[in-house]
Write an enzyme that holds these catalytic residues in place. Structure first.
Site, PDB file in Angstrom:
ATOM      1  N   SER A 111      55.700 116.801  57.017  1.00 23.75           N
ATOM      2  CA  SER A 111      56.084 118.135  56.545  1.00 23.75           C
ATOM      3  C   SER A 111      57.506 118.235  56.010  1.00 23.75           C
ATOM      4  O   SER A 111      57.888 119.295  55.515  1.00 23.75           O
ATOM      5  CB  SER A 111      55.895 119.164  57.659  1.00 23.75           C
ATOM      6  OG  SER A 111      54.546 119.582  57.711  1.00 23.75           O
ATOM      7  N   LYS A 114      57.608 119.534  52.562  1.00 20.36           N
ATOM      8  CA  LYS A 114      57.634 120.965  52.263  1.00 20.36           C
ATOM      9  C   LYS A 114      58.997 121.379  51.704  1.00 20.36           C
ATOM     10  O   LYS A 114      59.111 122.391  51.007  1.00 20.36           O
ATOM     11  CB  LYS A 114      57.305 121.778  53.516  1.00 20.36           C
ATOM     12  CG  LYS A 114      55.843 121.706  53.960  1.00 20.36           C
ATOM     13  CD  LYS A 114      55.608 122.604  55.165  1.00 20.36           C
ATOM     14  CE  LYS A 114      54.122 122.715  55.524  1.00 20.36           C
ATOM     15  NZ  LYS A 114      53.620 121.556  56.267  1.00 20.36           N
ATOM     16  N   SER A 166      56.161 125.760  59.275  1.00 17.88           N
ATOM     17  CA  SER A 166      55.553 124.521  58.795  1.00 17.88           C
ATOM     18  C   SER A 166      54.055 124.680  58.594  1.00 17.88           C
ATOM     19  O   SER A 166      53.266 123.772  58.857  1.00 17.88           O
ATOM     20  CB  SER A 166      55.834 123.365  59.768  1.00 17.88           C
ATOM     21  OG  SER A 166      55.650 122.123  59.132  1.00 17.88           O
TER      22      SER A 166
END
Length: 448
Positions: A111, A114, A166
């Site tokens: 993540s 992101k 997240s």
């Protein structure tokens, strides 16, 4: 007469009750003499394969190393030992890399990707506008906020879910609003090339494991440096807690009024459609933001392939440092990162740089570094994930063998639903959805 001691049993089991559900607890197995059997040895870190030509290594020749790289004067201690395959410590203002380990090892980013997605999406999606969630947005594995099909969310709320929580479902919804996953991935890969992040290939906007998806500790530092220049990004990652909308509440329940006729304060909000929505607390998923004095930005990640990944930015005494980590074993922990930041603040001004973070656009006309399989840039109009590059890790130390946290569970599942499991389990996700998520976790599928 004293009682005769009973011999200890092998494989003792106990039942614990929490929240009305019985949980099986396996106690340590003891031998007949009562001595606990030794625990299995701690997992060891894989060794990255040397794939980078020092002559063309982005950021400097020394960053081609797959070991720890420092240039320390007498009296300056080595940085703390990290349980990561790769990491970087850099001065965010000057761009000087002051210490690193395997900075160009190509690894799965989880993540932390992101952060790259937010660089692309923040200027393209109106934070004040409301958007309706589609059923396809909710079909996300791993960490998710619990989007409800048909319900509306502002761009701001979706970015809060993406960067604080997240949430993979928020990543998919934002990508759809942006024109689709393929378009978003093409923009992410183009942005990576512009930044000089040539180890990075985005294959899933959420960061969940995808064929050919890689990044490096060096690239994550470049990406973090760019993201931290955005006021909007800083605002989201520095927010600790917000109220996030869940399911609509019945009209009778929404019309709570006092004797004077004014609405009573309660955990509800009214969305763009005029619908009263139950809210729940969304707390930042990046725990260093809650615990480290001076922390001003960050993003964590974990999948079965990536293991622990981390970005942390902190500022103290006029210095700003970024720490990036990849393929770590310290699941859902912020203290190891804090130790590396502490070292940077104590000795970063004394350590001689071992490389630098390149500037955006600096490598736009530069060929990809030689010796790195799969380094060819994908086309701007990519519609499928980029091809699988050669794995940087040695095959003898297979990553999949080291993917289970010591606790035996995915620690990121604890905050994964971010309150939705409590207040929206019967609606936004449904009890069945929560159980399916747990079954997916048990099968070792990627989480976030």
């Amino acid at each position: 007469m004293p009682r005769t001691a009973r011999p200890r049993r092998h494989g003792v089991r106990a039942w614990a009750v929490a929240g009305g559900a019985a949980a099986l607890v396996i106690l340590p197995v003891a031998d007949a003499a009562g001595a606990t059997r030794p625990k299995p040895s701690s997992p060891t870190l894989p060794v990255p394969r040397s794939t980078v030509d020092p002559a063309t290594a982005v950021g400097g020749a020394r960053l081609a190393s797959m070991g720890v790289v420092t240039d320390l004067p007498k009296g300056v201690p080595a940085p703390p030992t990290m349980r990561d395959v790769a990491w970087v410590v850099a001065d965010l203002d000057t761009g000087e890399v002051i210490a690193a380990k395997a900075p160009h090892a190509r690894l799965a980013p989880a993540s932390t990707l992101k952060t790259l997605a937010s660089i692309v999406l923040l200027p393209r999606i109106d934070a004040s506008r409301s958007y309706a969630a589609a059923a396809s947005d909710t079909r996300a594995d791993g960490t998710r906020i619990g989007l409800v099909p048909g319900q509306v969310y502002t761009g701001r709320q979706l970015f809060q879910a993406l960067l604080m929580g997240s949430a993979n479902d928020a990543a998919y919804m934002l990508a759809r609003i942006n024109g689709g996953t393929a378009r978003t991935l093409a923009q992410m890969n183009a942005e990576a090339r512009e930044l000089g992040a040539l180890d990075t290939r985005a294959g899933d906007p959420s960061g969940l494991d995808a064929p050919g998806q890689t990044s490096s500790a060096y690239d994550l530092a470049l990406i973090a440096r760019k993201a931290m220049q955005s006021k909007a990004f800083r605002s989201y990652v520095q927010t600790r807690r917000v109220h996030f909308p869940g399911m609509p509440v019945p009209k009778k329940a929404a019309k709570h009024t006092s004797a004077s006729g004014t609405p009573k304060p309660g955990p509800t909000l009214v969305d763009a459609k005029g619908i009263h929505r139950q809210t729940y607390d969304l707390t930042t998923h990046t725990t260093i933001m809650l615990n480290y004095p001076g922390a001003i930005g960050g993003k964590d990640g974990y999948t079965s392939k990536a293991n622990r990944t981390y970005i942390a930015v902190a500022r103290r005494g006029g210095h700003t440092y970024v720490v990036t980590e990849m393929w770590g074993l310290d699941f859902q922990q912020w203290r190891p990162t804090a130790k590396l930041l502490d070292w940077a603040f104590a000795y970063g001004s004394k350590a001689r740089p071992v490389g630098r973070l390149v500037e955006p656009g600096e490598l736009s006309a530069t060929p990809s570094p030689a010796g790195q399989a799969g380094a060819t840039s994908p086309a701007d109009t990519v519609t499928t994930p980029p091809p699988e590059p050669t794995d940087t890790l040695l095959a003898a130390a297979a990553p999949q063998a080291l993917t289970t946290p010591a606790s035996g569970r995915d620690d990121n599942l604890v905050p994964a639903l971010l309150g939705a499991a409590v207040l929206a389990a019967g609606g936004a996700l449904g009890v069945g959805g929560v159980l399916r998520a747990r079954r997916r976790e048990a099968r070792g599928e990627p989480r976030h």
